[in-house]
Design an enzyme around this catalytic site. Structure first.
Site, PDB file in Angstrom:
ATOM      1  N   ARG A 273      -1.600   0.024 -14.574  1.00 27.83           N
ATOM      2  CA  ARG A 273      -1.050  -1.323 -14.754  1.00 27.83           C
ATOM      3  C   ARG A 273      -1.118  -1.746 -16.212  1.00 27.83           C
ATOM      4  O   ARG A 273      -0.170  -2.360 -16.739  1.00 27.83           O
ATOM      5  CB  ARG A 273      -1.803  -2.324 -13.886  1.00 27.83           C
ATOM      6  CG  ARG A 273      -1.393  -3.774 -14.116  1.00 27.83           C
ATOM      7  CD  ARG A 273      -2.125  -4.717 -13.191  1.00 27.83           C
ATOM      8  NE  ARG A 273      -1.854  -6.098 -13.505  1.00 27.83           N
ATOM      9  CZ  ARG A 273      -2.640  -6.859 -14.269  1.00 27.83           C
ATOM     10  NH1 ARG A 273      -3.750  -6.355 -14.797  1.00 27.83           N
ATOM     11  NH2 ARG A 273      -2.328  -8.133 -14.510  1.00 27.83           N
ATOM     12  N   SER A 288       1.571  -7.805 -11.719  1.00 34.23           N
ATOM     13  CA  SER A 288       0.249  -7.917 -11.113  1.00 34.23           C
ATOM     14  C   SER A 288      -0.013  -6.660 -10.289  1.00 34.23           C
ATOM     15  O   SER A 288       0.770  -5.709 -10.303  1.00 34.23           O
ATOM     16  CB  SER A 288       0.169  -9.171 -10.236  1.00 34.23           C
ATOM     17  OG  SER A 288       1.065  -9.059  -9.137  1.00 34.23           O
ATOM     18  N   SER A 381      -2.021 -10.731   2.514  1.00 32.08           N
ATOM     19  CA  SER A 381      -2.597 -11.944   1.941  1.00 32.08           C
ATOM     20  C   SER A 381      -3.579 -11.574   0.843  1.00 32.08           C
ATOM     21  O   SER A 381      -4.471 -10.751   1.048  1.00 32.08           O
ATOM     22  CB  SER A 381      -3.322 -12.759   3.023  1.00 32.08           C
ATOM     23  OG  SER A 381      -4.093 -13.799   2.442  1.00 32.08           O
ATOM     24  N   ASN A 382      -3.424 -12.179  -0.313  1.00 30.08           N
ATOM     25  CA  ASN A 382      -4.329 -11.937  -1.434  1.00 30.08           C
ATOM     26  C   ASN A 382      -5.361 -13.062  -1.499  1.00 30.08           C
ATOM     27  O   ASN A 382      -5.429 -13.814  -2.470  1.00 30.08           O
ATOM     28  CB  ASN A 382      -3.539 -11.828  -2.742  1.00 30.08           C
ATOM     29  CG  ASN A 382      -4.409 -11.398  -3.906  1.00 30.08           C
ATOM     30  OD1 ASN A 382      -5.480 -10.836  -3.717  1.00 30.08           O
ATOM     31  ND2 ASN A 382      -3.951 -11.670  -5.112  1.00 30.08           N
ATOM     32  N   GLY A 406      -9.425  -8.641  -0.739  1.00 31.68           N
ATOM     33  CA  GLY A 406     -10.517  -9.403  -1.317  1.00 31.68           C
ATOM     34  C   GLY A 406     -10.468  -9.400  -2.833  1.00 31.68           C
ATOM     35  O   GLY A 406      -9.532  -8.898  -3.455  1.00 31.68           O
ATOM     36  N   HIS A 434      -3.223  -4.790  19.084  1.00 36.57           N
ATOM     37  CA  HIS A 434      -3.819  -3.674  19.824  1.00 36.57           C
ATOM     38  C   HIS A 434      -3.087  -3.388  21.138  1.00 36.57           C
ATOM     39  O   HIS A 434      -3.405  -2.408  21.822  1.00 36.57           O
ATOM     40  CB  HIS A 434      -5.295  -3.970  20.107  1.00 36.57           C
ATOM     41  CG  HIS A 434      -6.158  -2.746  20.122  1.00 36.57           C
ATOM     42  ND1 HIS A 434      -5.673  -1.469  19.863  1.00 36.57           N
ATOM     43  CD2 HIS A 434      -7.481  -2.583  20.371  1.00 36.57           C
ATOM     44  CE1 HIS A 434      -6.638  -0.601  19.954  1.00 36.57           C
ATOM     45  NE2 HIS A 434      -7.762  -1.242  20.263  1.00 36.57           N
ATOM     46  N   ASP A 438      -2.726   1.602  18.150  1.00 38.84           N
ATOM     47  CA  ASP A 438      -4.090   2.088  18.380  1.00 38.84           C
ATOM     48  C   ASP A 438      -4.847   2.141  17.061  1.00 38.84           C
ATOM     49  O   ASP A 438      -4.256   2.176  15.965  1.00 38.84           O
ATOM     50  CB  ASP A 438      -4.083   3.466  19.043  1.00 38.84           C
ATOM     51  CG  ASP A 438      -3.321   4.492  18.226  1.00 38.84           C
ATOM     52  OD1 ASP A 438      -3.887   4.978  17.232  1.00 38.84           O
ATOM     53  OD2 ASP A 438      -2.155   4.791  18.579  1.00 38.84           O
TER      54      ASP A 438
END
Length: 464
Positions: A273, A288, A381-382, A406, A434, A438
């Site tokens: 990056r 980013s 989701s960040n 995270g 689920h 699986d």
């Protein structure tokens, strides 16, 4: 004179015809028409199922004033209602085409509805904070037509919703490249009007330099923003995006999910990056880590296409999606929104970065459009941008997989020679439906996604 469809001496009223010029249905017989030189033609609405009366037109009628309703359309996928948050006009106001009429808040975004035509606002049917259903009549606009023979669209007064023009969302103008953030606004709540842009373009720019505020010390933590203190209990209706969250999360809670967590070494990706940042900047894009995450997920899903599928409501069929439309959760002023980047499988890292930057810009301004919010097949989701390591992301039905990232941290790790070294670690959390997915499939997908990120050369090698 040509008479179409008028037989015998039956009156216009008896045959269900109306004179648009004098609006008479009782005296405009064939003889009367000849007397005052009406040139009678059958309207193209003669057999329209939604119109109870037929029309005929006089050659002397050059102007027709018609009141047309503005019908609330489905602005976002699955939208059922919208809350009117502001009116920019009132009855009696003269408006032009594409002039902002009102602002509404849907379950996914805020939209400014513009006039599809020029005319006079005759009536509005909802107060601020009232909820309008899709298909409801928001306002009436009187339009004047200059035509000897009105078209079907001209004469359609009580039109069904399908015949009305699509509402125009408040999108950036493509006529000229203007940074709206630099235009002095004179509209309500800081809204930039057309007159402001014209004035801005015609006036020379000011050369007065704006002093740069001092940068706070790095050790000084940012103070949290304080909202107005609640001094007494109050009741607030759940509406707009929060109401949509209630519906979506309630449906998601009925789905049994499988959770899987892992950690990713970011050392090599940090280097790649850094090497590409200047190139991205030269192309007008901020790079980013998210574009790498999305592209790696798309390439891994080519090996596990079931993760880019969706079941029907009864969960008896599974539709495999050809397009990789990946959603990115965003914290916007109107609430949590998940716009998606279309066709990630066909985009480069830079193209994904450019589209992500666009979505973030319009999302922060509350101007995401229907196409931005619809058709998602997978979400990421960040949450680590705010804080935290692991999370428990909740599915967005009918998607079958969602991931949460995270915060990247520098932590001690052992290298291959058992020496303690500094490592940059990112935690990821997956949730899968689920019923159809699986745990082994999720684990294998995550391992391949992890490989692409920890060894970016393999990401390049497998690109098609």
């Amino acid at each position: 004179m040509s008479l179409l469809g008028l037989g015998g001496r039956r009156s216009a009223f008896a045959r269900g015809l109306r004179c648009v010029s004098c609006m008479s249905r009782t005296n405009c017989t064939r003889k009367a028409a000849n007397a005052h030189k009406h040139s009678i033609v059958r309207s193209p609405l003669a057999s329209h199922p939604s119109i109870g009366a037929r029309y005929f037109q006089t050659a002397s009628c050059r102007h027709a004033k018609v009141v047309k309703p503005f019908i609330l359309k489905d602005l976002t996928e699955g939208m059922e209602e919208a809350t009117v948050t502001e009116w920019f006009v009132k009855p009696g106001d003269v408006v032009g085409r594409a002039v902002p009429i009102c602002e509404v808040l849907t379950d996914k975004t805020s939209a400014t509805l513009k006039s599809p035509m020029a005319g006079v606002i005759k009536a509005t049917y909802y107060e601020v904070d009232q909820i309008a259903k899709v298909g409801a009549r928001l306002y009436d606009i009187q339009v004047e037509y200059d035509s000897a023979v009105p078209t079907e669209e001209d004469l359609l007064v009580a039109a069904p919703a399908a015949s009305m023009p699509e509402p125009t969302l408040n999108t950036p103008s493509s006529d000229c490249e203007v940074d709206l953030g630099t235009v002095p606004a004179s509209g309500k709540q800081g809204r930039v009007l057309k007159e402001d842009i014209v004035r801005f373009l015609s006036e020379p720019p000011e050369t007065t330099a704006t002093p740069t505020p001092p940068t706070p010390p790095a050790s000084m933590p940012a103070r949290p923003l304080r909202s107005s203190a609640i001094v007494a209990d109050k009741v607030e209706a759940i509406k707009g995006i929060r109401k949509a969250m209630v519906k979506t999360m309630t449906a998601a809670n009925a789905i049994p999910t499988f959770g899987f967590n892992d950690e990713i070494s970011m050392d090599q990706l940090v280097i790649v990056r850094e090497q590409l940042k200047d190139i991205a900047t030269s192309r007008g894009t901020k790079l980013s880590y998210m574009p790498f995450f999305l592209k790696a997920a798309s390439m891994a899903m080519l090996e596990y296409p079931i993760l880019n599928s969706s079941p029907n409501s009864a969960c008896t069929e599974l539709t495999y999606k050809a397009e990789h439309n990946f959603g990115v959760a965003m914290d916007t002023p109107t609430g949590l929104l998940v716009p998606n980047i279309k066709s990630v499988q066909d985009k480069s890292i830079f193209e994904i970065a450019s589209e992500l930057q666009r979505l973030m810009t319009v999302g922060a301004a509350g101007k995401l459009e229907q196409n931005d919010m619809s058709g998602g097949t997978f979400s990421l989701s960040n949450i680590g941008a705010i804080g935290g390591t692991y999370a428990r992301p909740v599915l967005l039905p009918p998607e079958v997989l969602i991931g949460a990232l995270g915060r990247m941290q520098a932590v001690p790790r052992f290298d291959k020679d058992d020496n303690v070294v500094k490592a940059r670690i990112l935690n990821v959390s997956w949730s899968a439906d689920h019923r159809v997915i699986d745990g082994a499939t999720v684990a294998r997908f995550s391992n391949l996604w992890k490989q692409y990120l920890e060894n970016p050369a393999t990401l390049l090698a497998d690109m098609r």
